[in-house]
Scaffold this motif. Structure first.
Motif, PDB file in Angstrom:
ATOM      1  N   MET A 284       0.540  -1.784  -0.356  1.00 31.36           N
ATOM      2  CA  MET A 284       0.147  -0.184  -0.126  1.00 31.36           C
ATOM      3  C   MET A 284       1.113   1.370  -0.042  1.00 31.36           C
ATOM      4  SD  MET A 284      -2.815  -1.264  -0.241  1.00 31.36           S
ATOM      5  CE  MET A 284      -3.645  -2.767   0.023  1.00 31.36           C
ATOM      6  N   SER A 285       0.487   1.973  -0.096  1.00 28.19           N
ATOM      7  CA  SER A 285       0.878   3.212   0.073  1.00 28.19           C
ATOM      8  C   SER A 285       1.206   4.003   1.551  1.00 28.19           C
ATOM      9  CB  SER A 285       0.124   4.497  -1.231  1.00 28.19           C
ATOM     10  OG  SER A 285       0.399   4.532  -2.093  1.00 28.19           O
ATOM     11  N   ARG A 286       2.373   5.185   1.511  1.00 30.68           N
ATOM     12  CA  ARG A 286       2.376   6.425   2.689  1.00 30.68           C
ATOM     13  C   ARG A 286       1.596   7.556   2.112  1.00 30.68           C
ATOM     14  NH1 ARG A 286       8.662   6.659   3.580  1.00 30.68           N
ATOM     15  NH2 ARG A 286       7.949   6.905   1.633  1.00 30.68           N
ATOM     16  N   ILE A 287       0.420   7.924   3.055  1.00 32.17           N
ATOM     17  CA  ILE A 287      -0.089   8.675   2.146  1.00 32.17           C
ATOM     18  C   ILE A 287      -0.169  10.563   2.953  1.00 32.17           C
ATOM     19  CG2 ILE A 287      -2.298  10.163   1.200  1.00 32.17           C
ATOM     20  CD1 ILE A 287      -1.279   7.935   0.118  1.00 32.17           C
ATOM     21  N   SER A 288       0.193  11.439   2.860  1.00 33.53           N
ATOM     22  CA  SER A 288       0.718  12.778   3.101  1.00 33.53           C
ATOM     23  C   SER A 288      -0.976  13.174   2.620  1.00 33.53           C
ATOM     24  CB  SER A 288       1.569  13.818   3.424  1.00 33.53           C
ATOM     25  OG  SER A 288       2.450  13.027   3.696  1.00 33.53           O
ATOM     26  N   ILE A 289      -2.173  14.347   3.796  1.00 32.84           N
ATOM     27  CA  ILE A 289      -2.646  15.125   3.080  1.00 32.84           C
ATOM     28  C   ILE A 289      -2.763  16.220   4.007  1.00 32.84           C
ATOM     29  CG2 ILE A 289      -5.412  15.372   3.333  1.00 32.84           C
ATOM     30  CD1 ILE A 289      -5.383  12.274   3.228  1.00 32.84           C
ATOM     31  N   ILE A 290      -2.800  17.224   3.320  1.00 29.84           N
ATOM     32  CA  ILE A 290      -3.054  18.239   3.437  1.00 29.84           C
ATOM     33  C   ILE A 290      -4.142  19.192   3.568  1.00 29.84           C
ATOM     34  CG2 ILE A 290      -1.461  20.945   3.213  1.00 29.84           C
ATOM     35  CD1 ILE A 290       0.337  19.723   1.617  1.00 29.84           C
ATOM     36  N   GLY A 291      -4.253  19.622   4.672  1.00 29.87           N
ATOM     37  CA  GLY A 291      -5.726  20.152   4.978  1.00 29.87           C
ATOM     38  C   GLY A 291      -6.650  19.385   6.101  1.00 29.87           C
ATOM     39  N   THR A 292      -7.377  19.972   6.839  1.00 29.89           N
ATOM     40  CA  THR A 292      -8.277  19.184   7.737  1.00 29.89           C
ATOM     41  C   THR A 292      -9.543  19.461   7.387  1.00 29.89           C
ATOM     42  OG1 THR A 292      -8.257  21.649   8.611  1.00 29.89           O
ATOM     43  CG2 THR A 292      -6.505  19.736   9.289  1.00 29.89           C
ATOM     44  N   GLY A 293      -9.964  19.363   6.516  1.00 32.33           N
ATOM     45  CA  GLY A 293     -11.628  19.366   6.074  1.00 32.33           C
ATOM     46  C   GLY A 293     -12.299  18.278   6.093  1.00 32.33           C
ATOM     47  N   ASN A 294     -13.530  18.249   5.390  1.00 31.60           N
ATOM     48  CA  ASN A 294     -14.203  17.274   5.315  1.00 31.60           C
ATOM     49  C   ASN A 294     -14.076  15.677   3.962  1.00 31.60           C
ATOM     50  OD1 ASN A 294     -16.474  18.280   6.804  1.00 31.60           O
ATOM     51  ND2 ASN A 294     -18.000  18.929   4.824  1.00 31.60           N
ATOM     52  N   MET A 295     -13.294  16.733   3.207  1.00 34.22           N
ATOM     53  CA  MET A 295     -12.554  16.224   1.853  1.00 34.22           C
ATOM     54  C   MET A 295     -11.147  15.216   2.265  1.00 34.22           C
ATOM     55  SD  MET A 295     -13.011  14.878  -0.721  1.00 34.22           S
ATOM     56  CE  MET A 295     -12.357  14.277  -2.755  1.00 34.22           C
ATOM     57  N   ALA A 296     -10.829  15.869   3.616  1.00 36.08           N
ATOM     58  CA  ALA A 296      -9.586  15.066   4.414  1.00 36.08           C
ATOM     59  C   ALA A 296      -9.742  14.501   5.535  1.00 36.08           C
ATOM     60  CB  ALA A 296      -8.531  16.304   4.795  1.00 36.08           C
ATOM     61  N   ARG A 297     -10.866  14.351   5.928  1.00 36.25           N
ATOM     62  CA  ARG A 297     -10.585  13.473   6.776  1.00 36.25           C
ATOM     63  C   ARG A 297     -11.465  12.123   5.805  1.00 36.25           C
ATOM     64  NH1 ARG A 297     -14.284  14.175  11.405  1.00 36.25           N
ATOM     65  NH2 ARG A 297     -13.914  16.081  11.959  1.00 36.25           N
ATOM     66  N   ALA A 298     -12.895  12.854   4.678  1.00 37.03           N
ATOM     67  CA  ALA A 298     -13.129  11.273   3.982  1.00 37.03           C
ATOM     68  C   ALA A 298     -12.133  10.283   3.248  1.00 37.03           C
ATOM     69  CB  ALA A 298     -14.088  11.869   2.807  1.00 37.03           C
ATOM     70  N   LEU A 299     -11.301  11.032   2.444  1.00 40.26           N
ATOM     71  CA  LEU A 299     -10.054  10.277   2.077  1.00 40.26           C
ATOM     72  C   LEU A 299      -8.675   9.646   3.053  1.00 40.26           C
ATOM     73  CD1 LEU A 299      -9.183  13.200  -0.644  1.00 40.26           C
ATOM     74  CD2 LEU A 299      -9.584  10.531  -0.872  1.00 40.26           C
ATOM     75  N   GLY A 300      -8.791  10.735   4.306  1.00 44.48           N
ATOM     76  CA  GLY A 300      -7.762  10.273   5.239  1.00 44.48           C
ATOM     77  C   GLY A 300      -8.599   8.337   5.704  1.00 44.48           C
ATOM     78  N   SER A 301      -9.571   8.495   6.284  1.00 42.57           N
ATOM     79  CA  SER A 301     -11.047   7.563   6.724  1.00 42.57           C
ATOM     80  C   SER A 301     -10.464   5.919   5.708  1.00 42.57           C
ATOM     81  CB  SER A 301     -12.240   7.763   7.371  1.00 42.57           C
ATOM     82  OG  SER A 301     -12.320   8.744   8.409  1.00 42.57           O
ATOM     83  N   ARG A 302     -11.023   6.724   4.871  1.00 48.23           N
ATOM     84  CA  ARG A 302     -10.714   5.393   3.554  1.00 48.23           C
ATOM     85  C   ARG A 302      -9.267   5.007   3.265  1.00 48.23           C
ATOM     86  NH1 ARG A 302     -15.705   4.250   0.945  1.00 48.23           N
ATOM     87  NH2 ARG A 302     -15.546   3.483  -1.002  1.00 48.23           N
ATOM     88  N   ALA A 303      -8.539   5.940   3.436  1.00 51.16           N
ATOM     89  CA  ALA A 303      -6.913   5.832   2.726  1.00 51.16           C
ATOM     90  C   ALA A 303      -6.852   4.672   4.177  1.00 51.16           C
ATOM     91  CB  ALA A 303      -6.507   6.595   2.751  1.00 51.16           C
ATOM     92  N   VAL A 304      -7.296   5.450   5.859  1.00 51.60           N
ATOM     93  CA  VAL A 304      -6.897   4.133   6.622  1.00 51.60           C
ATOM     94  C   VAL A 304      -7.033   2.675   6.333  1.00 51.60           C
ATOM     95  CG1 VAL A 304      -6.688   3.599   9.027  1.00 51.60           C
ATOM     96  CG2 VAL A 304      -6.090   5.791   8.247  1.00 51.60           C
TER      97      VAL A 304
END
Length: 212
Positions: free
Chosen positions: A1-21
């Motif tokens: 799998m990948s190592r992901i850095s998300i810059i941002g703390t809004g709704n899209m960051a939450r949705a992508l981060g949760s799904r990525a984990v």
């Protein structure tokens, strides 16, 4: 799998981060407000919080910020983004949804690419998927959401495509980075449809369906 850095703390960051984990990826959250980044990392669960301006831990760096902040952030990180795949999810439409604020014939992704350091590769992706739709889409859904991607580097697009698949979504390659302007124009149509109540619900997405 990948190592992901998300810059941002809004709704899209939450949705992508949760799904990525959930997809088995290592996730780092970075925000101008360190306390918000730490809170989002805790909410996602299994994510870590990074520091704005420091070298992101991820091989893929997702810009989950408004377009107005994207280019300045890329310049702030500078050479710390060298060798990274930068995923631009921004939608640079104007306030009344009559068009885009980017240069004529250009795109947000191309403007970001101009500011990125040598060795970094920009890929446009996720801008046609609303955060709340992404959050509501479960891995068990029979028809996965489509994620259109555009970029100039084949390796970078392959890396992003693998990440998209880890989210149980379907990547669709639409060409080089000049295609990003069409993806961004599509977002204007989606926002018009939602604001103009052309559809009964804002929980919709666009994709391709192949029929025999």
């Amino acid at each position: 799998m990948s190592r992901i850095s998300i810059i941002g703390t809004g709704n899209m960051a939450r949705a992508l981060g949760s799904r990525a984990v959930a997809g088995g990826n290592a996730v780092e959250v970075i925000g101008r407000d360190a306390s918000k980044a730490e809170a989002l990392a805790r909410t996602i669960g299994g994510a870590t919080a990074g520091t704005i301006g420091a070298a992101p831990a991820g091989d893929i760096v997702i810009l989950a910020v408004p377009y107005a902040h994207a280019v300045p952030l890329v310049r702030q990180f500078g050479d710390a983004l060298s060798g990274k795949v930068i995923v631009d999810i921004t939608n640079p439409f104007n306030h009344d949804l009559t068009g885009l604020v980017t240069p004529e014939g250009g795109s947000a992704a191309q403007e970001i690419a101009k500011s990125a350091p040598a060795g970094a590769h920009v890929v446009k992706a996720f801008n046609t998927v609303f955060g709340h739709v992404l959050a509501a889409c479960t891995p068990e859904d029979p028809r996965p959401l489509d994620v259109f991607i555009a970029g100039d580097d084949a390796g970078a697009k392959a890396h992003v495509s693998s990440f998209v698949e880890s989210l149980t979504l379907r990547p669709l390659d639409v060409g080089d980075l000049t295609s990003a302007r069409w993806l961004e124009g599509t977002s204007v149509l989606l926002m018009r449809a939602m604001s103009g109540k052309a559809v009964r619900s804002s929980s919709f997405s666009i994709g391709l369906t192949v029929r025999d």
